[in-house]
Design an enzyme around this catalytic site. Structure first.
Site, PDB file in Angstrom:
ATOM      1  N   ASP A  92       0.663  -1.443  -0.001  1.00  0.00           N
ATOM      2  CA  ASP A  92      -0.087  -0.135   0.152  1.00  0.00           C
ATOM      3  C   ASP A  92       0.854   1.776   0.144  1.00  0.00           C
ATOM      4  O   ASP A  92       2.391   1.058   0.518  1.00  0.00           O
ATOM      5  CB  ASP A  92      -1.338  -0.108   1.392  1.00  0.00           C
ATOM      6  CG  ASP A  92      -0.107   0.033   2.585  1.00  0.00           C
ATOM      7  OD1 ASP A  92       0.876  -0.282   2.686  1.00  0.00           O
ATOM      8  OD2 ASP A  92      -0.664   1.533   3.341  1.00  0.00           O
ATOM      9  N   GLU A 156      -0.179  -0.590   5.646  1.00  0.00           N
ATOM     10  CA  GLU A 156       0.997   0.240   6.209  1.00  0.00           C
ATOM     11  C   GLU A 156       0.839   1.483   6.891  1.00  0.00           C
ATOM     12  O   GLU A 156       0.477   2.268   7.788  1.00  0.00           O
ATOM     13  CB  GLU A 156       1.865  -0.088   6.313  1.00  0.00           C
ATOM     14  CG  GLU A 156       3.064  -0.218   6.859  1.00  0.00           C
ATOM     15  CD  GLU A 156       4.051   1.441   6.649  1.00  0.00           C
ATOM     16  OE1 GLU A 156       4.570   1.651   8.084  1.00  0.00           O
ATOM     17  OE2 GLU A 156       3.939   1.614   5.850  1.00  0.00           O
TER      18      GLU A 156
END
Length: 451
Positions: A92, A156
């Site tokens: 991500d 994250e």
């Protein structure tokens, strides 16, 4: 780089690495599904799962984590009786911010002036490619000498803790002798560095209300309490005159005893405008790695364009607080919330909501794994000795893993050196750093297996 079969193999794989990173960067995998479609993150996760399968990984799975995102897991068996190493990265990415401010489209990997530009190129899709390069180089030079687990996180950057909670619920999944977190970076491009500490963090949303509704600033301004002004005043209380963070009850005087960050180098790395002072006291290393730091990430209030002459009835802000090792993030959150409530002026109504948290981390740099990495980096970076530094950012998973597996050694390396400008516009990765760190990781696995 000195002649070495592993290094030669990695060099030959760099064109493939660029092509793969181009494909991976193209996924708009921001784990905020109000901004970007979930399908973009799912596409990136499936790409990584397919890549692991093609490298012979077993038990490849998309793990549905409690925050609604997916992490990718795979296991590559090594020789019988070998040690187990867990390799971590995340797919991500941060939103691109102002896409118009990018020199090239943020989700297109573009080579310019010797660097590859694109959102996530360094943080941390490049880390995924680094792991793949290292493993491919080993397979071409005698095989992978350890059992390898790979975990690639899907949220994250959002700090929502999905993988941490999944790991706590499935503690057997990520057990390993050593964990390599591929989400840090060299202190400077060309200077091999392991990150010894990470600051923890907390995110708090602040809402200030003063009126039942907006009022005409000519008719009521001067006596009617302005919620936006109240918010500005309480946010200002979080910093001293020199810019040092001042949260009541939170120690802000610790010092960093290690690799130092020269002020002029920091100014250049941060691209501070001429004549603008750095904030805070102590050394730059103290401020970045040893002390708390508050940042106002956003404010909800009327934009300048279209603003009306009104006294604002309500205003909202998102506040980030980074805390150094030794400070519990939960206690820091309570102190921050208490400070905000105590410093809200004029009796304004204030509410605070914690929306994210991660603990700080300190590694054991005296462990055998660090010796193996130092020897590996000496080959990948001839003439350079491995350095240990702090990092002001947070990787909440580190503390979770350290708590779950207290005997496991944890190393942090990665591609986010200062020139990478992660989280900013025009993020980029140095292909030379990608190549050298992939060599470092491969040689580390060889060294560690033999230790």
């Amino acid at each position: 780089m000195s002649s070495n079969p592993v290094a030669e193999t990695v060099a030959s794989l760099m064109p493939r690495a660029k092509a793969e990173l181009t494909e991976l960067v193209a996924f708009k995998s921001v784990a905020d599904f109000d901004q970007y479609p979930r399908s973009e993150s799912e596409g990136a996760a499936n790409w990584i799962a397919d890549a692991l399968r093609s490298e012979g990984f077993e038990d490849v799975a998309l793990l549905d984590t409690p925050d609604g995102t997916q992490s990718v897991y795979g296991f590559l068996p090594g020789p019988e009786g070998a040690k187990t190493v867990l390799l971590y990265a995340h797919y991500d990415v941060q939103p691109p911010l102002d896409e118009a401010a990018w020199s090239t489209p943020p989700f297109d990997l573009v080579e310019r002036d010797g660097r590859w530009y694109g959102r996530g190129s360094a943080d941390c899709k490049g880390g995924v490619i680094m792991h793949l390069l290292a493993l491919r180089a080993l397979k071409a030079n005698g095989g992978v000498p350890v059992h390898v687990k790979v975990i690639v996180e899907g949220s994250e950057e959002q700090g929502t803790g999905g993988l941490e909670r999944y790991a706590e619920e499935h503690p057997e999944l990520l057990t390993a002798d050593t964990i390599v977190i591929g989400d840090a970076g060299n202190f400077r491009a060309g200077l091999p560095t392991v990150t010894a500490t990470l600051r923890g963090m907390t995110l708090v949303r602040v809402q200030v209300d003063t009126l039942e509704g907006n009022l005409h600033s000519g008719q009521f301004g001067g006596a009617a309490p302005d919620a936006l002004a109240a918010l500005i005043r309480l946010l200002d209380s979080l910093r001293d005159r020199d810019g040092s963070t001042t949260v009541d009850g939170l120690d802000a005087a610790s010092v960093w005893d290690g690799l130092q960050y020269e002020a002029q180098a920091f100014r250049e790395d941060a691209k501070v405008l001429d004549g603008v002072e750095l904030i805070g006291s102590g050394t730059v290393a103290d401020r970045l790695w040893a002390r708390p730091s508050v940042t106002v990430l956003g404010i909800d209030c009327p934009p300048v364009v279209g603003a009306t002459p009104s006294v604002q009835a309500g205003a909202r802000a998102l506040v980030s607080l980074r805390v150094p090792p030794g400070v519990d993030a939960g206690e820091a959150t309570k102190l921050l919330q208490a400070h905000i409530e105590a410093h809200t002026p004029w009796g304004a109504r204030v509410t605070t909501e914690q929306i994210g948290q991660g603990q700080a981390f300190r590694a054991d740099t005296s462990s055998p794994a660090y010796a193996s990495m130092a020897a590996a980096m000496a080959v990948a970076y001839p003439g350079q000795e491995m350095q240990s530094s702090g990092m002001g950012g947070s990787i909440p998973l580190c503390n979770t893993l350290a708590s779950l597996y207290p005997e496991t050694e944890i190393l942090l390396i990665g591609l986010s050196e200062p020139e990478a400008q992660i989280h900013a516009v025009n993020e980029s990765v140095s292909p030379d750093e990608l190549e050298r760190l992939s060599v470092s990781e491969a040689l580390f696995l060889q060294n560690y297996a033999a230790s």
